[in-house]
Motif scaffolding. Structure first.
Motif, PDB file in Angstrom:
ATOM      1  N   ASP A 114     -12.016 110.669  64.766  1.00 16.98           N
ATOM      2  CA  ASP A 114     -13.009 109.939  63.976  1.00 16.98           C
ATOM      3  C   ASP A 114     -13.512 108.705  64.698  1.00 16.98           C
ATOM      4  O   ASP A 114     -14.695 108.343  64.593  1.00 16.98           O
ATOM      5  N   LYS A 135     -21.052 111.470  60.535  1.00 22.33           N
ATOM      6  CA  LYS A 135     -19.677 111.833  60.864  1.00 22.33           C
ATOM      7  C   LYS A 135     -19.269 113.112  60.137  1.00 22.33           C
ATOM      8  O   LYS A 135     -18.617 113.996  60.711  1.00 22.33           O
ATOM      9  N   LYS A 139     -18.136 116.731  61.909  1.00 17.94           N
ATOM     10  CA  LYS A 139     -16.866 117.398  61.621  1.00 17.94           C
ATOM     11  C   LYS A 139     -17.097 118.837  61.144  1.00 17.94           C
ATOM     12  O   LYS A 139     -16.379 119.760  61.542  1.00 17.94           O
TER      13      LYS A 139
END
Length: 544
Positions: A114, A135, A139
């Motif tokens: 992350d 983000k 992912k």
């Protein structure tokens, strides 16, 4: 009997439709985004698109209706394939999204921590802006596995059209994975799509297959703005736009020019089959709602074997009546009519059986009715031909000459008649739906079979018969007896008979011309006086 049922019979036999053989009935429950209620317009549009999909997949004589204004009932002959089920059940939520990023289809072996994932620097300026990749999107992209295509009928997650998404492409045998921006052009803006070969300079085909799209007015304006932006982003992946269907990417072409007329052409490593498949998906893809199969059951024939037998009996009765009339009118010449009808029946049967194997065509009771109606239309062609031959015999020609001259005149009439029949069948096929299309199809098919038989069987057979002594000499039972037809030669005197083609007043006209030459030039008054003198003069040849 092979025509009665396709079960337990040789493979080379016509396939029967739902009304004669039974099949599968599926009740589909509609589903919309956010579980909103389905209105009647959406349901009717869904029925039309499902019907187009089923017809495009080669399934004939299917019945698709609504039930109580809530569900869609799909009845298909036999047992539908997995591909057909998927076409029926698919939501067909088609979208055009810009490509933000693409990569290998496999799931990332080591997801990015992350802390190393960069957050967007600001709000996206347009649908192709990388700032859409948050983000969470990164992912999801790394966790996505696009190496194996989903099973037929497997549901795909529906993404928010106003947000980016991660999607897979399985077409062409090379899986790929994409991060896509928000939807810019919905599939409902597609007016039509078709597959064709690319035309080079001078209109010469290059042999390369492509898919031609055409948007409506709204889609044309939107797509013009999209291609203006994407063309400037080439050759990066951001110059591509992805065409999504049911959550999967079916194509991701590169924008190579600004498309201002709303008619883009998608090229690539297409063959004929893949180009037509993509065109079909684009043409029938925009379905406003998705469906779940609520129930599925096998159903028996709606009409059954007894009705088919009655139809066949009606056809045999019609054939017998045509035979009786032909023997009464044409004597043994009717054998040509019967033989031609039998050959036409064989040609039609073989054509229907071949279409069942190659195009999954199924014969319904309406199609049987079309064949029965065509018996009379087929007999018309033979009657026209026979009557032309008889007319020539009445004029004193020999049978061989009458066959050739009669054929040259009759074939024009036959071609015009069959052209009208084919035109009517085509219009009825295009304008109608359901079983009426089956009637129109067999009507047109038998018209084509009639032309084949008349040109390749009936005319050659009459040419052969004209060389036989029985027909050539005009036997009373041949149906071509000149005396029965009123072509008996007239007596000319001195033991001479009128020659074929020579009128009864030929000698008198020749005598008048000779006398006029002997008398020399005369005034009108002199000519009238001479005519009065001849009319009052006794016939010397008769007295002698």
């Amino acid at each position: 009997m092979a025509l009665i049922s396709s079960k337990g019979t040789p493979a080379f036999s016509p396939k029967l439709a739902l009304d004669l053989e039974g099949g599968t009935q599926m009740i589909l429950a509609p589903k919309t985004a956010g579980n909103k209620p389905v209105n009647e317009d959406q349901l009717n549009q869904a029925v039309d698109i499902i019907r187009q999909r089923v017809d495009g997949a080669g399934v004939s004589e299917a019945e698709i209706t609504t039930q109580n204004g809530r569900n869609v009932v799909v009845s298909l002959p036999d047992t539908p394939s997995a591909k057909t089920r998927q076409l029926i059940q698919a939501s067909a939520d088609m979208e055009f999204r810009p490509v933000l990023e693409t990569g290998a289809p496999a799931k990332a072996s080591k997801p990015t921590p992350d802390a190393k994932i960069k957050e967007p620097k600001g709000k996206p300026a347009n649908a192709s802006d990388p700032n859409w990749i948050t983000k969470d999107v990164r992912k999801a992209y790394e966790a996505k596995d696009c190496t194996k295509p989903p099973a037929p009928g497997e549901k795909q997650e529906q993404s928010d059209p106003s947000k980016p998404t991660v999607a897979c492409e399985y077409s062409g045998g090379r899986p790929a994975k994409y991060i896509l921006g928000p939807v810019e052009v919905p599939g409902t803006d597609i007016a039509t799509a078709n597959a064709a070969q690319v035309q080079g300079q001078g209109g010469v085909s290059t042999g390369q297959w492509a898919v031609n799209l055409e948007f409506n007015s709204k889609g044309t304006e939107t797509f013009k703005k999209v291609t203006e932006r994407l063309t400037k982003l080439n050759p990066s992946p951001r110059g591509q736009f992805a065409i999504m269907l049911d959550g999967k990417v079916i194509s991701a072409p590169m924008s190579q020019a600004v498309i201002s007329d709303g008619k883009p052409q998608i090229t690539g490593s297409f063959n004929e089959e893949s180009a037509k498949a993509l065109a079909e998906q684009l043409r029938y893809g925009a379905l406003p709602i998705s469906f779940n199969i609520e129930s599925e059951q096998q159903i028996s024939a709606t009409l059954g074997q007894e009705q088919l037998k009655m139809g066949l009996i009606a056809g045999l009765i019609g054939l017998a009546l045509v035979a009786v009339y032909s023997f009464f009118q044409y004597r043994l010449l009717a054998l040509v009519t019967i033989g031609s009808l039998l050959v036409a029946g064989v040609v039609t049967y073989v054509a229907i059986a071949l279409l069942g194997v190659t195009a999954n065509y199924r014969l319904s009771l309406a199609g049987v009715a079309g064949i029965i109606v065509a018996i009379g239309l087929t007999a018309d062609s033979f009657i026209v031909y026979f009557e032309r031959i008889r007319d020539e015999l009445r004029d004193g020609r020999t049978l061989g000459s009458a066959v050739e001259i009669g054929w040259s005149r009759a074939k024009r009439t036959i071609l015009a008649s069959k052209a009208v029949n084919l035109l009517a069948a085509v219009v009825l096929f295009i304008a109608a739906v359901g079983n009426v299309r089956g009637f129109a199809f067999t009507l047109g098919l038998t018209a084509i079979a009639d032309l084949i038989v008349v040109f390749l069987f009936t005319h050659p057979m009459l040419e052969l018969l004209s060389r036989t002594r029985f027909f050539r000499e005009g036997h009373p039972l041949s149906g071509l007896d000149p005396r029965t037809l009123g072509a008996v030669p007239l007596y000319r005197g001195a033991g001479r008979l009128r020659e074929p083609g020579e009128g009864p007043d030929r000698r008198s006209r020749r005598s008048r011309r000779t006398e006029s030459r002997d008398e020399g030039p005369m005034t009108i008054a002199e000519r009238r006086a001479a005519e009065r003198s001849r009319s009052n003069r006794p016939d010397q040849e008769g007295d002698a």
